[in-house]
Design a protein around this motif. Structure first.
Motif, mmCIF file in Angstrom:
data_model
loop_
_atom_site.group_PDB
_atom_site.id
_atom_site.type_symbol
_atom_site.label_atom_id
_atom_site.label_comp_id
_atom_site.label_asym_id
_atom_site.label_seq_id
_atom_site.Cartn_x
_atom_site.Cartn_y
_atom_site.Cartn_z
ATOM 1 N N LEU A 69 -0.146 53.123 38.854
ATOM 2 C CA LEU A 69 0.045 52.795 37.441
ATOM 3 C C LEU A 69 -1.142 53.277 36.635
ATOM 4 C CD1 LEU A 69 1.192 50.058 39.228
ATOM 5 C CD2 LEU A 69 2.431 50.101 37.074
ATOM 6 N N ASP A 70 -1.041 53.179 35.297
ATOM 7 C CA ASP A 70 -2.127 53.646 34.444
ATOM 8 C C ASP A 70 -3.046 52.523 33.971
ATOM 9 O OD1 ASP A 70 -0.432 52.432 32.639
ATOM 10 O OD2 ASP A 70 -0.238 54.169 31.327
ATOM 11 N N GLY A 71 -2.985 51.377 34.598
ATOM 12 C CA GLY A 71 -3.862 50.240 34.318
ATOM 13 C C GLY A 71 -3.819 49.294 35.501
ATOM 14 N N ASN A 72 -4.694 48.302 35.494
ATOM 15 C CA ASN A 72 -4.781 47.372 36.623
ATOM 16 C C ASN A 72 -3.484 46.611 36.855
ATOM 17 O OD1 ASN A 72 -7.433 48.071 36.924
ATOM 18 N ND2 ASN A 72 -8.248 46.196 36.050
ATOM 19 N N VAL A 73 -3.183 46.388 38.131
ATOM 20 C CA VAL A 73 -2.132 45.455 38.528
ATOM 21 C C VAL A 73 -2.868 44.163 38.858
ATOM 22 C CG1 VAL A 73 -0.254 44.961 40.117
ATOM 23 C CG2 VAL A 73 -0.718 47.325 39.443
ATOM 24 N N GLN A 74 -2.557 43.091 38.122
ATOM 25 C CA GLN A 74 -3.305 41.842 38.233
ATOM 26 C C GLN A 74 -2.543 40.746 38.951
ATOM 27 O OE1 GLN A 74 -5.744 42.645 34.112
ATOM 28 N NE2 GLN A 74 -4.004 41.323 33.997
ATOM 29 N N ALA A 75 -1.220 40.939 39.128
ATOM 30 C CA ALA A 75 -0.401 39.898 39.739
ATOM 31 C C ALA A 75 0.749 40.542 40.493
ATOM 32 C CB ALA A 75 0.145 38.963 38.659
ATOM 33 N N VAL A 76 1.177 39.878 41.576
ATOM 34 C CA VAL A 76 2.303 40.373 42.365
ATOM 35 C C VAL A 76 3.063 39.190 42.943
ATOM 36 C CG1 VAL A 76 0.877 40.643 44.458
ATOM 37 C CG2 VAL A 76 2.995 41.955 44.212
ATOM 38 N N TRP A 77 4.374 39.340 43.049
ATOM 39 C CA TRP A 77 5.232 38.339 43.693
ATOM 40 C C TRP A 77 6.370 39.059 44.394
ATOM 41 C CZ3 TRP A 77 10.286 36.228 42.312
ATOM 42 C CH2 TRP A 77 10.649 35.140 43.109
ATOM 43 N N GLY A 78 6.521 38.819 45.691
ATOM 44 C CA GLY A 78 7.578 39.443 46.476
ATOM 45 C C GLY A 78 8.743 38.499 46.697
ATOM 46 N N SER A 79 9.949 39.057 46.730
ATOM 47 C CA SER A 79 11.159 38.301 47.010
ATOM 48 C C SER A 79 12.054 39.152 47.901
ATOM 49 C CB SER A 79 11.884 37.936 45.707
ATOM 50 O OG SER A 79 12.473 39.085 45.130
ATOM 51 N N ALA A 80 13.224 38.647 48.224
ATOM 52 C CA ALA A 80 14.144 39.377 49.094
ATOM 53 C C ALA A 80 14.647 40.661 48.443
ATOM 54 C CB ALA A 80 15.327 38.484 49.461
ATOM 55 N N ASP A 81 14.843 40.639 47.132
ATOM 56 C CA ASP A 81 15.467 41.771 46.437
ATOM 57 C C ASP A 81 14.496 42.682 45.707
ATOM 58 O OD1 ASP A 81 18.025 40.812 47.179
ATOM 59 O OD2 ASP A 81 17.937 39.385 45.512
ATOM 60 N N ALA A 82 13.308 42.187 45.380
ATOM 61 C CA ALA A 82 12.386 42.979 44.572
ATOM 62 C C ALA A 82 10.961 42.494 44.757
ATOM 63 C CB ALA A 82 12.771 42.884 43.090
ATOM 64 N N VAL A 83 10.034 43.368 44.390
ATOM 65 C CA VAL A 83 8.622 43.030 44.302
ATOM 66 C C VAL A 83 8.257 43.201 42.831
ATOM 67 C CG1 VAL A 83 6.284 43.570 45.074
ATOM 68 C CG2 VAL A 83 8.238 43.905 46.629
ATOM 69 N N TYR A 84 7.736 42.134 42.229
ATOM 70 C CA TYR A 84 7.394 42.131 40.810
ATOM 71 C C TYR A 84 5.887 42.266 40.664
ATOM 72 C CZ TYR A 84 12.124 40.439 40.387
ATOM 73 O OH TYR A 84 13.495 40.325 40.468
ATOM 74 N N ALA A 85 5.465 43.057 39.669
ATOM 75 C CA ALA A 85 4.036 43.246 39.421
ATOM 76 C C ALA A 85 3.766 43.092 37.934
ATOM 77 C CB ALA A 85 3.585 44.622 39.894
ATOM 78 N N GLY A 86 2.607 42.497 37.611
ATOM 79 C CA GLY A 86 2.176 42.339 36.236
ATOM 80 C C GLY A 86 0.744 42.785 36.098
ATOM 81 N N GLY A 87 0.371 43.171 34.897
ATOM 82 C CA GLY A 87 -0.992 43.608 34.663
ATOM 83 C C GLY A 87 -1.177 44.088 33.243
ATOM 84 N N HIS A 88 -2.113 45.022 33.071
ATOM 85 C CA HIS A 88 -2.303 45.611 31.752
ATOM 86 C C HIS A 88 -2.068 47.119 31.815
ATOM 87 C CE1 HIS A 88 -6.434 47.095 32.464
ATOM 88 N NE2 HIS A 88 -6.636 45.954 33.085
ATOM 89 N N PHE A 89 -0.960 47.489 32.414
ATOM 90 C CA PHE A 89 -0.519 48.874 32.506
ATOM 91 C C PHE A 89 0.610 49.116 31.498
ATOM 92 C CE2 PHE A 89 1.408 46.284 35.865
ATOM 93 C CZ PHE A 89 2.747 46.372 35.535
ATOM 94 N N ALA A 90 0.869 50.377 31.217
ATOM 95 C CA ALA A 90 1.973 50.759 30.335
ATOM 96 C C ALA A 90 2.963 51.690 31.013
ATOM 97 C CB ALA A 90 1.438 51.427 29.066
ATOM 98 N N ASN A 91 2.518 52.352 32.093
ATOM 99 C CA ASN A 91 3.363 53.354 32.748
ATOM 100 C C ASN A 91 3.172 53.370 34.257
ATOM 101 O OD1 ASN A 91 4.401 55.032 30.351
ATOM 102 N ND2 ASN A 91 2.193 54.970 29.994
ATOM 103 N N VAL A 92 4.225 53.743 34.953
ATOM 104 C CA VAL A 92 4.154 54.080 36.374
ATOM 105 C C VAL A 92 3.824 55.566 36.439
ATOM 106 C CG1 VAL A 92 5.459 54.268 38.522
ATOM 107 C CG2 VAL A 92 5.834 52.320 36.997
#
Length: 159
Positions: A69-92
């Motif tokens: 990504l173009d900024g830090n990934v500050q949080a992550v949560w995994g589940s059966a269907d997806a992995v979610y990420a949060g941070g201060h990014f704008a783009n993959v």
């Protein structure tokens, strides 16, 4: 139990009862800000020169995939269907240099493929700091709007 160590660039497994270090470890090249364990995977949110979302094999520590990504990934949560990420990014950032917009939150498949989920977090503040969930996903951080709706720093999704 998984732990990050600020004194060395490792992610390692510890025995829950004794605290002894187990054989499992990996050495990412970036600071790890958050971890999530789901099934046979350990997911890591990483900072640095553009952030990363990593998936490691929980049994061996081998890296399975990464998303840049173009900024830090500050949080992550995994589940059966997806992995979610949060941070201060704008783009993959893709390997070919192209960018896909994903402002502050994104979802990838358990195999690392970018999913269409794009909730539209505004760019006020420093983005998403934490993600937690069970059957719903809760995101907290510095933001005011999600998809044009007021959510002052806290929002719940039913992904």
């Amino acid at each position: 139990e998984y732990w990050t160590s600020n004194s060395m660039p490792n992610v390692m497994a510890l025995d829950a009862a004794s605290g002894a270090r187990l054989a499992w470890s990996t050495v990412p090249t970036r600071p790890i800000l958050d971890l999530s364990v789901y099934g046979s995977r350990v997911y890591a949110a990483a900072a640095g020169s553009g952030g990363r979302l990593y998936a490691f094999d929980a049994a061996t520590g081998a890296r399975k995939w990464q998303v840049s990504l173009d900024g830090n990934v500050q949080a992550v949560w995994g589940s059966a269907d997806a992995v979610y990420a949060g941070g201060h990014f704008a783009n993959v950032r893709h390997a070919d240099g192209t960018l896909t917009p994903r402002n502050r939150l994104l979802a990838v498949s358990p195999t690392g493929g970018l999913l269409g989920w794009n909730p539209g977090v505004d760019q006020s503040g420093q983005g998403v700091y934490t993600l937690r969930g069970t059957t719903t996903l809760v995101a907290g951080g510095e933001f005011r709007f999600i998809a044009g709706q007021a959510h002052q720093g806290l929002v719940r999704f039913s992904p």
